[in-house]
Scaffold this motif. Sequence first.
Motif, PDB file in Angstrom:
ATOM      1  N   LEU A 206      19.831  47.226  50.335  1.00 26.39           N
ATOM      2  CA  LEU A 206      20.641  48.438  50.218  1.00 26.39           C
ATOM      3  C   LEU A 206      20.616  48.959  48.786  1.00 26.39           C
ATOM      4  N   ALA A 207      20.761  48.050  47.822  1.00 24.15           N
ATOM      5  CA  ALA A 207      20.713  48.456  46.415  1.00 24.15           C
ATOM      6  C   ALA A 207      19.370  49.111  46.088  1.00 24.15           C
ATOM      7  N   GLN A 208      18.282  48.520  46.603  1.00 25.90           N
ATOM      8  CA  GLN A 208      16.950  49.099  46.378  1.00 25.90           C
ATOM      9  C   GLN A 208      16.830  50.476  47.018  1.00 25.90           C
ATOM     10  N   GLY A 209      17.486  50.665  48.170  1.00 25.13           N
ATOM     11  CA  GLY A 209      17.477  51.962  48.841  1.00 25.13           C
ATOM     12  C   GLY A 209      18.213  53.018  48.047  1.00 25.13           C
ATOM     13  N   ILE A 210      19.338  52.659  47.455  1.00 19.27           N
ATOM     14  CA  ILE A 210      20.105  53.604  46.644  1.00 19.27           C
ATOM     15  C   ILE A 210      19.328  53.979  45.385  1.00 19.27           C
TER      16      ILE A 210
ATOM     17  N   ASP B 181      23.032  43.462  40.682  1.00 18.55           N
ATOM     18  CA  ASP B 181      22.666  42.519  41.746  1.00 18.55           C
ATOM     19  C   ASP B 181      22.623  41.119  41.136  1.00 18.55           C
ATOM     20  N   GLU B 182      23.577  40.273  41.512  1.00 17.26           N
ATOM     21  CA  GLU B 182      23.726  38.919  40.966  1.00 17.26           C
ATOM     22  C   GLU B 182      23.779  38.945  39.439  1.00 17.26           C
ATOM     23  N   PRO B 183      24.779  39.632  38.859  1.00 14.87           N
ATOM     24  CA  PRO B 183      24.797  39.825  37.400  1.00 14.87           C
ATOM     25  C   PRO B 183      25.007  38.563  36.585  1.00 14.87           C
ATOM     26  N   THR B 184      25.559  37.494  37.191  1.00 18.23           N
ATOM     27  CA  THR B 184      25.820  36.275  36.411  1.00 18.23           C
ATOM     28  C   THR B 184      25.021  35.085  36.917  1.00 18.23           C
ATOM     29  N   ARG B 185      23.951  35.345  37.639  1.00 16.64           N
ATOM     30  CA  ARG B 185      23.134  34.252  38.165  1.00 16.64           C
ATOM     31  C   ARG B 185      22.557  33.402  37.039  1.00 16.64           C
ATOM     32  N   GLY B 186      22.840  32.087  37.094  1.00 13.89           N
ATOM     33  CA  GLY B 186      22.228  31.143  36.175  1.00 13.89           C
ATOM     34  C   GLY B 186      22.710  31.222  34.739  1.00 13.89           C
ATOM     35  N   ILE B 187      23.953  31.745  34.501  1.00 15.32           N
ATOM     36  CA  ILE B 187      24.459  31.789  33.137  1.00 15.32           C
ATOM     37  C   ILE B 187      25.781  31.037  33.065  1.00 15.32           C
ATOM     38  N   ASP B 188      26.136  30.596  31.863  1.00  8.72           N
ATOM     39  CA  ASP B 188      27.302  29.731  31.712  1.00  8.72           C
ATOM     40  C   ASP B 188      28.606  30.516  31.818  1.00  8.72           C
ATOM     41  N   ILE B 189      29.700  29.789  31.917  1.00  5.25           N
ATOM     42  CA  ILE B 189      30.991  30.400  32.202  1.00  5.25           C
ATOM     43  C   ILE B 189      31.470  31.299  31.066  1.00  5.25           C
ATOM     44  N   SER B 190      31.117  30.960  29.825  1.00 10.50           N
ATOM     45  CA  SER B 190      31.506  31.793  28.689  1.00 10.50           C
ATOM     46  C   SER B 190      30.769  33.133  28.724  1.00 10.50           C
ATOM     47  N   SER B 191      29.456  33.084  29.027  1.00  8.94           N
ATOM     48  CA  SER B 191      28.672  34.318  29.138  1.00  8.94           C
ATOM     49  C   SER B 191      29.126  35.144  30.338  1.00  8.94           C
ATOM     50  N   LYS B 192      29.490  34.458  31.437  1.00  6.84           N
ATOM     51  CA  LYS B 192      30.033  35.176  32.591  1.00  6.84           C
ATOM     52  C   LYS B 192      31.269  35.968  32.189  1.00  6.84           C
ATOM     53  N   ASN B 193      32.166  35.304  31.478  1.00  8.09           N
ATOM     54  CA  ASN B 193      33.400  35.953  31.045  1.00  8.09           C
ATOM     55  C   ASN B 193      33.109  37.193  30.205  1.00  8.09           C
ATOM     56  N   GLU B 194      32.098  37.103  29.327  1.00  7.33           N
ATOM     57  CA  GLU B 194      31.725  38.255  28.507  1.00  7.33           C
ATOM     58  C   GLU B 194      31.204  39.403  29.361  1.00  7.33           C
ATOM     59  N   ILE B 195      30.403  39.078  30.386  1.00  9.24           N
ATOM     60  CA  ILE B 195      29.868  40.131  31.260  1.00  9.24           C
ATOM     61  C   ILE B 195      30.982  40.751  32.097  1.00  9.24           C
TER      62      ILE B 195
END
Length: 498
Positions: free
Chosen positions: A297-301, A423-437
């Motif tokens: 769906l994201a690719q379609g948009i 699309d999966e903005p925090t895939r494979g990153i640590d919790i501190s980096s997730k918090n920043e995103i």
Amino acid sequence: MPNEIILELKNIKKFFGNVAALSGVNLKIKKGQVHTLLGGNGAGKSTLMKIVSGVHQPDEGEIILNGENIRLQNPKDAQERGISIIYQELSLCPNLSVAENIFADREPMNGIFINKRKLKDITMKLLQEIEMNLSPTTLVKDLSISQQQMVEIAKAISFQSEVIIMDEPTSALSSRETEVLFNIIDKLKAKGVAIIYISHRMDELLRISDEITVMRDGAYVATVKKNEANMNNLIKMMIGRELNDIYPKRDYNLGTETLLEVSDYTKKGWFEQINLQLKQGEILGIFGLMGAGRSELAQGIFGITNPETGTMKIKGKEVKIKNPQDAIKNKIAFITENRKEQGLVTSDTVKRNITMLSIDKLLSKFGLIDDIQENEVAKKAVLNLNVKTSSIHQTVNNLSGGNQQKIVLAKWLETNPDILILDEPTRGIDISSKNEIYRLMRQLARKGVGIIMISSELSEVLFMSDRMLIMRDKKLVTEVAHSKTTQDEVMLYATGGK
């Protein structure tokens, strides 16, 4: 024998130039147990595992396997000694089949020829073991990211190793596939296999770990047993401080303008009868299991694929998005789930990756890139997103996953989008980096950017979304407010149980 130490690392040190990637790490791995490594991006976990799997050699320290002091010359040497690894970044050959990838250089032979029937049979047996309904002859390039991850897992299991390293194995998996993996881990433990598990998902490691070792800045911090661990203490050990409010709350009002409206969007086999609206400053979450049609769906948009029927309006005006260039012109940005292959030029610099989509704004009157202005843009982006890099001229491939993801974000933010698809903005990153995103998402929404967030991490979608859309079988099945639903209810909708 349970609790018998199979692998011991003593005082492992590793330097890259003058930088100490590992500074005296000690680790004891026991048979039939899951030993989890926890630490932020850049803590040294992956470097340590590359030493254990023979990719790097330590500058100092000892590796003791089954009581023998060894030196691993290369990955093949490690495999022959019973150590295999599932990498966070996929290492498959896209133009080869599933079977060829799993048994590369180990194919069953009939004289000088590959026994293709036997290769297919043993691959099928392995795929059935991991509950994967897939033909062994399917080319890897035709698989989804999560299917490719499962093939990586099958490949590691196929070595019949005594020690299996799993580096973020669930980062691309659905909740069902994650359960399958956990069942596989239980079976491996029962056979006495030692698992070294790296994950940023706290709920996972508290569930499956027997012991947890925390690392920070290339150094060993502590090892705790699961029954002695709690999330707050682990986070404090990992980042050296308390991390309150992992999911920042909305402290602003949503705008009234509808930025995006999609009506009856349909492409058979991709997404069907999709109707959605995105308001100014809204974070719209989309959740579904693998194959539900979220990424499609994201690719379609964004115009990567075109619908067969349906209309799109941006700020009330009907538009035709035939390709990504049209989407960018209409101020839509799209951060894909696979940053390595689709979001970055990893061999290029931080600067060039940040400015690649906005290079037209940096051209001088002679049509040349204004290097001084480009440097300023890159430095400002690095500062604003807190990218940890030695220089804007550093190669992106040498950065941690969290910092790479920030660079992808920085690149798209230079286009000044009104609509941002993550699309999966925090895939494979640590919790501190997730918090920043998460905080960056709130900042953008506060400024009026509309955000569509797709994630397999249910808690992330629940706590960050203003509204949630749930997909199943390529269709939107319901809309829920995060404050009026639970994880169990969302999963019922996603699986068809409700």
